[in-house]
Write an enzyme that holds these catalytic residues in place. Sequence first.
Site, mmCIF file in Angstrom:
data_model
loop_
_atom_site.group_PDB
_atom_site.id
_atom_site.type_symbol
_atom_site.label_atom_id
_atom_site.label_comp_id
_atom_site.label_asym_id
_atom_site.label_seq_id
_atom_site.Cartn_x
_atom_site.Cartn_y
_atom_site.Cartn_z
ATOM 1 N N ASP A 67 59.283 34.801 30.684
ATOM 2 C CA ASP A 67 58.623 33.965 29.686
ATOM 3 C C ASP A 67 58.371 34.312 28.052
ATOM 4 O OD1 ASP A 67 56.778 35.727 30.209
ATOM 5 O OD2 ASP A 67 55.530 34.467 31.310
ATOM 6 N N ASN A 136 44.063 33.791 37.081
ATOM 7 C CA ASN A 136 43.847 32.453 37.735
ATOM 8 C C ASN A 136 44.845 32.466 38.662
ATOM 9 O OD1 ASN A 136 45.983 32.096 36.011
ATOM 10 N ND2 ASN A 136 45.274 30.313 34.886
ATOM 11 N N HIS A 138 48.193 32.892 38.127
ATOM 12 C CA HIS A 138 49.666 32.309 37.708
ATOM 13 C C HIS A 138 50.544 33.571 37.665
ATOM 14 C CE1 HIS A 138 48.244 33.566 33.261
ATOM 15 N NE2 HIS A 138 49.140 34.313 33.412
ATOM 16 N N GLU A 143 51.148 27.787 35.388
ATOM 17 C CA GLU A 143 49.962 27.781 35.643
ATOM 18 C C GLU A 143 49.298 27.175 36.981
ATOM 19 O OE1 GLU A 143 48.079 29.609 33.873
ATOM 20 O OE2 GLU A 143 48.017 29.297 31.697
HETATM 21 C C1 GLP Z 1 50.663 36.594 30.860
HETATM 22 C C2 GLP Z 1 51.998 36.758 31.390
HETATM 23 C C3 GLP Z 1 52.193 36.889 32.950
HETATM 24 C C4 GLP Z 1 51.209 38.187 33.189
HETATM 25 C C5 GLP Z 1 49.846 37.892 32.736
HETATM 26 C C6 GLP Z 1 48.758 38.959 33.319
HETATM 27 O O1 GLP Z 1 50.061 35.344 31.100
HETATM 28 N N1 GLP Z 1 52.758 35.613 31.080
HETATM 29 O O2 GLP Z 1 53.690 37.177 33.354
HETATM 30 O O3 GLP Z 1 51.292 38.534 34.613
HETATM 31 O O4 GLP Z 1 49.832 37.793 31.439
HETATM 32 O O5 GLP Z 1 48.795 39.809 32.021
HETATM 33 P P1 GLP Z 1 48.149 41.398 32.262
HETATM 34 O O6 GLP Z 1 49.188 42.303 32.822
HETATM 35 O O7 GLP Z 1 47.976 41.766 30.969
HETATM 36 O O8 GLP Z 1 46.957 41.075 32.861
#
Ligand code: GLP
Length: 255
Positions: A67, A136, A138, A143
Amino acid sequence: MEVVVKESYEEMSKLSAELIAEVIRRKPRAVLGLATGSTPLGTYKELIRLHKQEGLDFSRVITFNLDEYVGLVHGHPQSYHYFMSENLFKHINVNPKNVHVPDGTAKDIPGFCRWYEEQIVKTGGLDLQLLGIGSNGHIAFNEPGSSLGSRTRIKTLDDKTRQDNARFFKNMNEVPKYAITMGIGTIMDARQLILLANGAGKADAILKTCEGPITAIVPATIVQLHPKATIIIDKQAATKLTREYPAEPRVLVLA
Ligand code: GLP
């Protein structure tokens, strides 16, 4: 689906890097789906170590990132282009031509998304997709409520996701409202999945993902349907699980 609980973030990262390295050793032209966020940083650090100290060769590896924020130029310090370059690509011998990160500055976003899907198919499909998880539930930027069959597209970010990610920006107003993300269907087409989570903040999402019913409200629950998915978490992320899980996967390589 297999759940593996490691003592620490470092051990979680080592195992995930070892599984990825094994895919590359078996198939030097492996097609890897990569993730951003703080969670995979330890995995990337270990992959860099394996490259520098043990000669893990990325020269033929092809990568597709999950993404990217819409509207951030590639050099923006919070763009996922920049993140991947700083935390992995510039430290290994991957060919820049083989690297794909969604283009958040694309003029024709639907056209770009179709092109991205086509490129994944053209290379033979993802051999392995690495995933983090949002608090959440995702995955990528799919989402809660995302279609479980979705493909690469533009998504509006949840308030919760924007709040979680605000720590990386000066203030909430700077946090992008939209992102381009691989769809859940795109992710599920990968031949192997690794989902990582660490820290108490992910314990609820991990409980639902591992032991809850499959629902679009918690997109990560879809991994229960994947035939070769390994969820690797640390002790803190495992605190709400009700069943016992091993500290090692049954087999290192999911052939
Ligand atoms: C973002 C990314 C996800 C990731 C999430 C969690 O939203 N798009 O791919 O898994 O953050 O991030 P973190 O690893 O910093 O908790």
